[in-house]
Design a protein around this motif. Structure first.
Motif, PDB file in Angstrom:
ATOM      1  N   VAL A  67      43.590  37.546  31.064  1.00  0.00           N
ATOM      2  CA  VAL A  67      43.031  36.493  31.915  1.00  0.00           C
ATOM      3  C   VAL A  67      43.229  36.919  33.362  1.00  0.00           C
ATOM      4  N   ASP A  68      42.168  36.891  34.140  1.00  0.00           N
ATOM      5  CA  ASP A  68      42.230  37.294  35.534  1.00  0.00           C
ATOM      6  C   ASP A  68      43.176  36.383  36.308  1.00  0.00           C
ATOM      7  N   ARG A  69      43.886  36.947  37.278  1.00  0.00           N
ATOM      8  CA  ARG A  69      44.850  36.164  38.068  1.00  0.00           C
ATOM      9  C   ARG A  69      44.179  35.058  38.890  1.00  0.00           C
ATOM     10  N   ASN A  70      42.928  35.239  39.253  1.00  0.00           N
ATOM     11  CA  ASN A  70      42.222  34.246  40.072  1.00  0.00           C
ATOM     12  C   ASN A  70      41.338  33.323  39.253  1.00  0.00           C
ATOM     13  N   ASP A  71      41.494  33.322  37.948  1.00  0.00           N
ATOM     14  CA  ASP A  71      40.700  32.451  37.090  1.00  0.00           C
ATOM     15  C   ASP A  71      41.078  30.989  37.354  1.00  0.00           C
ATOM     16  N   PRO A  72      40.098  30.103  37.601  1.00  0.00           N
ATOM     17  CA  PRO A  72      40.418  28.715  37.939  1.00  0.00           C
ATOM     18  C   PRO A  72      41.175  27.982  36.828  1.00  0.00           C
ATOM     19  N   GLN A  73      40.842  28.255  35.585  1.00  0.00           N
ATOM     20  CA  GLN A  73      41.554  27.587  34.491  1.00  0.00           C
ATOM     21  C   GLN A  73      43.006  28.058  34.401  1.00  0.00           C
ATOM     22  N   LEU A  77      44.798  29.168  36.986  1.00  0.00           N
ATOM     23  CA  LEU A  77      45.502  28.580  38.125  1.00  0.00           C
ATOM     24  C   LEU A  77      45.820  27.106  37.883  1.00  0.00           C
ATOM     25  N   ALA A  78      44.883  26.390  37.251  1.00  0.00           N
ATOM     26  CA  ALA A  78      45.121  24.979  36.955  1.00  0.00           C
ATOM     27  C   ALA A  78      46.253  24.811  35.933  1.00  0.00           C
ATOM     28  N   LEU A  79      46.247  25.656  34.920  1.00  0.00           N
ATOM     29  CA  LEU A  79      47.297  25.570  33.906  1.00  0.00           C
ATOM     30  C   LEU A  79      48.659  25.932  34.498  1.00  0.00           C
ATOM     31  N   GLU A  80      48.713  26.956  35.343  1.00  0.00           N
ATOM     32  CA  GLU A  80      49.971  27.327  35.984  1.00  0.00           C
ATOM     33  C   GLU A  80      50.474  26.207  36.889  1.00  0.00           C
ATOM     34  N   ALA A  81      49.570  25.557  37.619  1.00  0.00           N
ATOM     35  CA  ALA A  81      49.970  24.432  38.473  1.00  0.00           C
ATOM     36  C   ALA A  81      50.515  23.285  37.627  1.00  0.00           C
ATOM     37  N   ARG A  82      49.870  23.018  36.500  1.00  0.00           N
ATOM     38  CA  ARG A  82      50.350  21.950  35.603  1.00  0.00           C
ATOM     39  C   ARG A  82      51.728  22.287  35.032  1.00  0.00           C
ATOM     40  N   LEU A  83      51.918  23.544  34.633  1.00  0.00           N
ATOM     41  CA  LEU A  83      53.224  23.953  34.122  1.00  0.00           C
ATOM     42  C   LEU A  83      54.309  23.819  35.186  1.00  0.00           C
ATOM     43  N   ARG A  84      54.003  24.225  36.415  1.00  0.00           N
ATOM     44  CA  ARG A  84      54.979  24.090  37.500  1.00  0.00           C
ATOM     45  C   ARG A  84      55.319  22.631  37.768  1.00  0.00           C
ATOM     46  N   SER A  85      54.319  21.756  37.673  1.00  0.00           N
ATOM     47  CA  SER A  85      54.581  20.331  37.911  1.00  0.00           C
ATOM     48  C   SER A  85      55.477  19.740  36.824  1.00  0.00           C
ATOM     49  N   LEU A  86      55.433  20.327  35.621  1.00  0.00           N
ATOM     50  CA  LEU A  86      56.298  19.871  34.527  1.00  0.00           C
ATOM     51  C   LEU A  86      57.667  20.539  34.551  1.00  0.00           C
ATOM     52  N   GLY A  87      57.875  21.473  35.487  1.00  0.00           N
ATOM     53  CA  GLY A  87      59.166  22.128  35.612  1.00  0.00           C
ATOM     54  C   GLY A  87      59.284  23.424  34.837  1.00  0.00           C
TER      55      GLY A  87
END
Length: 107
Positions: free
Chosen positions: A59-65, A67-77
């Motif tokens: 998966v490309d590092r700049n893929d929007p999905q 980035l969204a999943l990584e942001a969601r994971l970070r928000s969950l800790g």
């Protein structure tokens, strides 16, 4: 290179700290029971990790999905994976009677 006999021979200098996974009895029992020694298992895992380091990301590092999943994971800790590749892994063998016999006879 050392021959198989030299690998199984008792060490010349004994530490005297009791049986260990590096003892000659452990190596001999491993060969007799058809098991890998702890050192061989560690080397195999290191080889797998070295082979995984060169795998391309799926998966490309700049893929929007992504980035969204990584942001969601970070928000969950949770910390997302640094590299998104999916290596094929070998199952880890469960200890059985041979391992217990090897440990009981001489560690």
């Amino acid at each position: 290179m050392a021959s198989r006999i030299e690998e199984l021979a008792p060490p010349r200098i004994s530490a005297g700290h009791g049986p260990s996974a590096d003892s000659w009895r452990h190596r001999v029992l491993s060969r007799l029971l058809g098991l890998q020694t702890d050192r061989e298992v560690e080397m195999e895992l290191e080889e797998q990790l070295a082979a995984e380091a060169d795998l391309p990301e799926r998966v490309d590092r700049n893929d929007p999905q992504r980035l969204a999943l990584e942001a969601r994971l970070r928000s969950l800790g949770h910390r997302p994976a640094a590299v998104w590749n999916f290596p094929v892994r070998q199952p880890i063998r469960k200890p059985d009677w041979r391992d217990r016999l090897r440990a009981w006879l001489g560690g």
